[in-house]
Structures are given as C-alpha cells and as structure tokens.
Design an enzyme around this catalytic site. Structure first.
Site, short mmCIF file in Angstrom:
data_model
loop_
_atom_site.label_atom_id
_atom_site.label_comp_id
_atom_site.label_asym_id
_atom_site.label_seq_id
_atom_site.Cartn_x
_atom_site.Cartn_y
_atom_site.Cartn_z
N PHE A 153 0.80 -1.21 0.00
CA PHE A 153 0.00 0.00 0.00
C PHE A 153 0.83 1.27 0.00
O PHE A 153 0.36 2.32 -0.43
CB PHE A 153 -0.94 0.02 1.21
CG PHE A 153 -0.28 0.32 2.53
CD1 PHE A 153 0.00 1.63 2.91
CD2 PHE A 153 0.09 -0.71 3.40
CE1 PHE A 153 0.61 1.91 4.13
CE2 PHE A 153 0.71 -0.43 4.61
CZ PHE A 153 0.98 0.88 4.97
N LYS A 177 -1.30 -7.74 -8.56
CA LYS A 177 -2.23 -7.69 -7.43
C LYS A 177 -1.79 -6.56 -6.52
O LYS A 177 -0.90 -6.72 -5.69
CB LYS A 177 -2.24 -9.02 -6.67
CG LYS A 177 -3.56 -9.35 -5.93
CD LYS A 177 -3.97 -8.39 -4.86
CE LYS A 177 -3.13 -8.50 -3.62
NZ LYS A 177 -3.64 -7.58 -2.52
N CYS A 285 9.53 1.72 3.48
CA CYS A 285 10.47 0.68 3.89
C CYS A 285 11.89 1.22 3.98
O CYS A 285 12.77 0.57 4.55
CB CYS A 285 10.41 -0.51 2.95
SG CYS A 285 11.01 -0.17 1.28
#
Length: 499
Positions: A153, A177, A285
């Site tokens: 996300f 996906k 991240c």
C-alpha cells in the site's frame, strides 16, 4: 444487485471485468476516515481468468521484437510523464500522502520505466566465434512466462513500476495484485499501458486479499513472483511460492538506522532525520526509524530534531508536508507503540498525538513522534512500526554503533553522517546492510542499479529493478552451433529496417 459504477474492478484481458464480485472491500479517504469507494475482491476463478489471459498473451508477446517492446515502453513513458499529476492525485486520495510526496514517488517510478526503454541493449547476449573449429557458442535471454506482482500500500504507483515495465519489456506477461487499501493507481497504470499499445492480456490487474495472493502463489502457470511487504508476509510468499516451483523475489521489512558521529554537521543530520523519518508519515520501507547518536552528539542532535518537528505541517492542505496514515487500524497500531515505549522506559520527547493537524478530525492522523534513550530490547526498537515514530539510541563509540546496526535482524537501508571520509569508508565496508548512504538518509538506488536489502529484509537472491530485475525476469540459454555452408538471403538494395 451491485451498482458496477461504485466499485473498483479488475482488468483482465485488456478490459474491465464486469462480473459482480462475491466480496467487496472498503477503500477509505484517510484524511476524513470515511469510506470513499469499494473494491472487488477476486475469487480463485477470477485470478485463474487473469492468469489464463496472461498465458494466452504470452504466446505472441514473447516473440514480439525488441523494437516493438521498446516502442510500447517509450509511449508509456510519455503518457506517464504527461499524466503524473493525475496519478499523484489518485495516490494521495487513497493512500493519504500529500500530493507533492506522491509526485515524488511517480518521478522515481519514471526512472524505472526509462531503464526498461533500453531493453534492446539490456538483452544483448554474449557470442564466441570459433569456440571449436567452425563451432560458435552464444547466450540468449528469454522470458520466464506469466509473472505475478504483489505490491504494497505504501507505494501504489512506484513499486508496481519497479517490476511491471521490466517484466513486460523482457517478454513476460503480468498479473498485478495491488494492495486492496489503495487499488486505483494500478488500474490507471494498466489503462495507460493499453493506450501505449500493449496487447490485451499482457498486463492484468486483480484486486483482493489473501485469496488472490495464495492463488497466484499456487497457480501452476505462474512462473515467477515479485513481492514487497512486511517480513512475515515476505517469508510466507517466498516459502509458498518456491514450494510450488516458482522463482520468487520477496522484499520484506526494515528498521533503518542513521548513525551520527560527533564530527557530523548536526544541522544537516537533524534535517535528514526529520525528512527521512516522517516523510509519507513514516510509511516507507526506507524510512529512518532509528537515529544512533554517537558520543557527545546526542543532546544537541535531539534538541535540533525537536525544534524541526514543531514546524512540520501535518494535514490535508496544499501547504502540508505530512498526511495521515493509511487506515484507522494501522493508525491505532502505531499509536499503541507510544504507550509501549513509555512503559518500557524510553523518554517520549515529542508526542505526535499532541501535534496540530490541519485536517478533518475523523482522519487517521498522528503527528511526528520522537523517543530518546531507547534501548535495543524495547519493542519500539525491535518492531517495524511503519509510522511517524523516530527512536534515538545512544552509543559511546563508532564500534558500538556498528554493532547495534549489525545485530539488528533487518538489513534494508542505513546511513552514516560524518565529515570523516575514512570513517565513512570503513562504515560502508563493515556494515551488514544492503543499501548504504553517506550523508544521504534514504539511499534508494537509481534505476540502473538495483534495490534490495540483506538479512530478513530480503527473501531470495534477486533485488528489484535494474540489472537484477532483468536477470530475474529472464532465463539464460546457451546455444552451440555449427553451420557447414553459408546461406544467402538474396539481393535487397533498400535501406536496412529494424522490424
């Protein structure tokens, strides 16, 4: 009867999937905390339909010339550049990051697209003439087949564009996906690829949750999986995918440290800590979540960070620098670490719950938070919080700081701030982390290098994009040939064509 205009649909075989979904998920506006729309959750049969479309398209796309593939990439690059403002607004609306931050994400994504535009050069093989008498040996790189891309996300545009352009340029077909939390960017990207001339079925988008992920991991026609997400899920994806015979690159979580030596420019270091710690509300991240203050740098550095936090504008306005977190559940989880840090003995130097907010009171807000005197056994240090929480760990020496970083189970990114070139060079050699910055807080590599960490930040042996990306999305083949008689193709006086 479901109104098909009010839910985000899959894109399969080059067009929106119109079948009514069995399940729907809510997509929130993080600035208000309200449901903005809904997204279809794919069933196993719908994932199968996407894989079938990709497999059918692969038969012809794998044989498309490099000239054709690069032409599509160049056209897509121009469309993306022209419409990056529209895509940034889509990302901002569903993720919550401010539009300027979303625009920066897309600008970095453009670099990966531009790298894929050079696919004719990237797929050049080797050739050895007369390896034996009248025997030539050469290598070629061929696509692996249908590829599954599972993206997170926090970068709904950039991470898909780390993988999809290179995979397609190498001759593969893709089932993407995206995160169900902010799914619309993936559809927008797929629509631009179609407009750029990508044949139907080469890029398919399925939305959903674990049902869709598991089917991609298990489907026998899917040959490779690219994933970015948390470490527990990255491990699961890697183990499940490889157990089903797939090539897998799974990028996991992080706890990125910024080591500040006493000789560093502390104003520069404080600016960097705030920018890298709280940009995109810490949902990166590569965010700096730990500042390791060495020796006498600690007090002055903490003071400078605190003063800068006070000036950070949090909200949904055009002048704001930091938006909300992506969901209420995630905001509440991040907030719970504030109480945990205090109870475990850390000093809560700045409480983000008290930060002024320029936005709707119902949004998923949390301001920048700063902990000082954090121990490496505390959960605010050991866990990947993935929010605007910055911890300061104090060390007496350079050696202690390196030990702290190397002892951590994550190894994604790290940075050192110093004016000592010898110390910086020693640090880059000794540190056990995949991406290192020297006076650069977020050392995300440019597109012609590759992105990836060490230890529990990466599962598999292939990093993302760049040369590693080309290697991951192709299989090498070596051909040994001997031709006894030359052949001629006839006379053609026209100018040679690249077709």
């Amino acid at each position: 009867m479901i109104n098909t205009q009010k839910w985000i649909r899959h894109r399969i075989g080059g067009k929106p999937w119109d079948d009514a979904p069995e399940r729907l998920g809510d997509v929130y506006d993080p600035t208000t905390g309200k449901v903005a729309q809904q997204v279809a959750y794919a069933s196993v049969s719908e994932v199968d339909a996407a894989v079938d479309a990709a497999a059918e398209a692969f038969a012809s796309w794998r044989n498309a010339s490099l000239a054709q593939r690069s032409t599509v990439m160049f056209k897509f690059r121009e469309l993306l550049n022209d419409r990056k403002g529209d895509l940034a607004r889509i990302v901002s609306a569903e993720h919550g990051k401010v539009v300027s931050d979303a625009g920066g994400e897309i600008q970095r994504a453009l670099e990966s697209v531009e790298y894929a535009c050079g696919i004719p050069t990237l797929l050049k093989g080797g050739f050895s003439e007369n390896a034996s008498t009248r025997v030539d040996v050469y290598s070629i790189q061929q696509p692996v087949g249908v590829v599954g891309v599972i993206s997170p996300f926090n970068f709904p545009a950039m991470v898909p564009l780390w993988f999809v352009p290179t995979a397609i340029a190498c001759g593969n077909t893709v089932v993407l996906k995206p995160s169900e939390k902010d799914p619309s960017a993936a559809n927008f990207i797929a629509e631009m690829f179609a407009e750029a001339g990508l044949p139907d079925g080469v890029l398919n988008v399925v939305h959903g949750d674990k049902v869709a992920v598991d089917r991609l991991l298990e489907h026998p026609a899917v040959k490779a999986i690219s994933f970015v997400g948390s470490t527990p899920i990255a491990r699961y994806v890697y183990e499940t995918g490889t157990a089903h015979g797939k090539r897998v690159q799974a990028l996991g979580g992080a706890k990125n440290h910024m080591v500040v030596l006493p000789d560093a420019d502390l104003d520069l270091a404080a600016d960097a800590a705030v920018s890298a710690g709280f940009g995109s509300a810490g949902e990166r991240c590569m965010a700096i979540s730990v500042v390791v203050a060495v020796g006498e740098s600690g007090d002055a550095l903490v003071s400078k960070i605190k003063s800068r936090i006070a000036d950070v504008k949090v909200g949904s306005g055009a002048s704001c620098e930091m938006g909300p977190l992506v969901t209420g559940v995630h905001r509440d989880k991040v907030t719970s670490y504030l109480d945990a840090g205090v109870s475990q003995g850390a000093v809560l130097a700045v409480d983000g719950r008290d930060h002024p907010i320029d936005g709707d009171e119902g949004g998923f807000w949390l301001g920048p938070t700063l902990f000082d005197h954090v121990g490496t056994d505390m959960t605010i240090y050991t866990d990947e919080i993935f929010g605007p929480v910055l911890s300061v760990v104090r060390c007496g020496t350079y050696e202690e700081a390196v030990e702290v970083v190397n002892r951590n189970r994550y190894g994604n990114g790290t940075a050192i701030f110093t004016n000592d070139g010898g110390a910086a060079r020693r640090f880059q050699n000794e540190i056990e982390v995949g991406m290192v910055g020297v006076n650069v807080p977020i050392p995300v590599p440019v597109a012609y290098y590759s992105f990836g960490g060490w230890k529990e930040s990466l599962f598999g042996d292939s990093h993302a994009y760049g040369p590693h990306g080309v290697h991951f999305f192709t299989r090498s083949k070596v051909v040994t040939s001997r031709w006894l008689d030359p052949s001629h193709g006839g006379v053609n006086l026209g100018f040679p064509q690249n077709t």
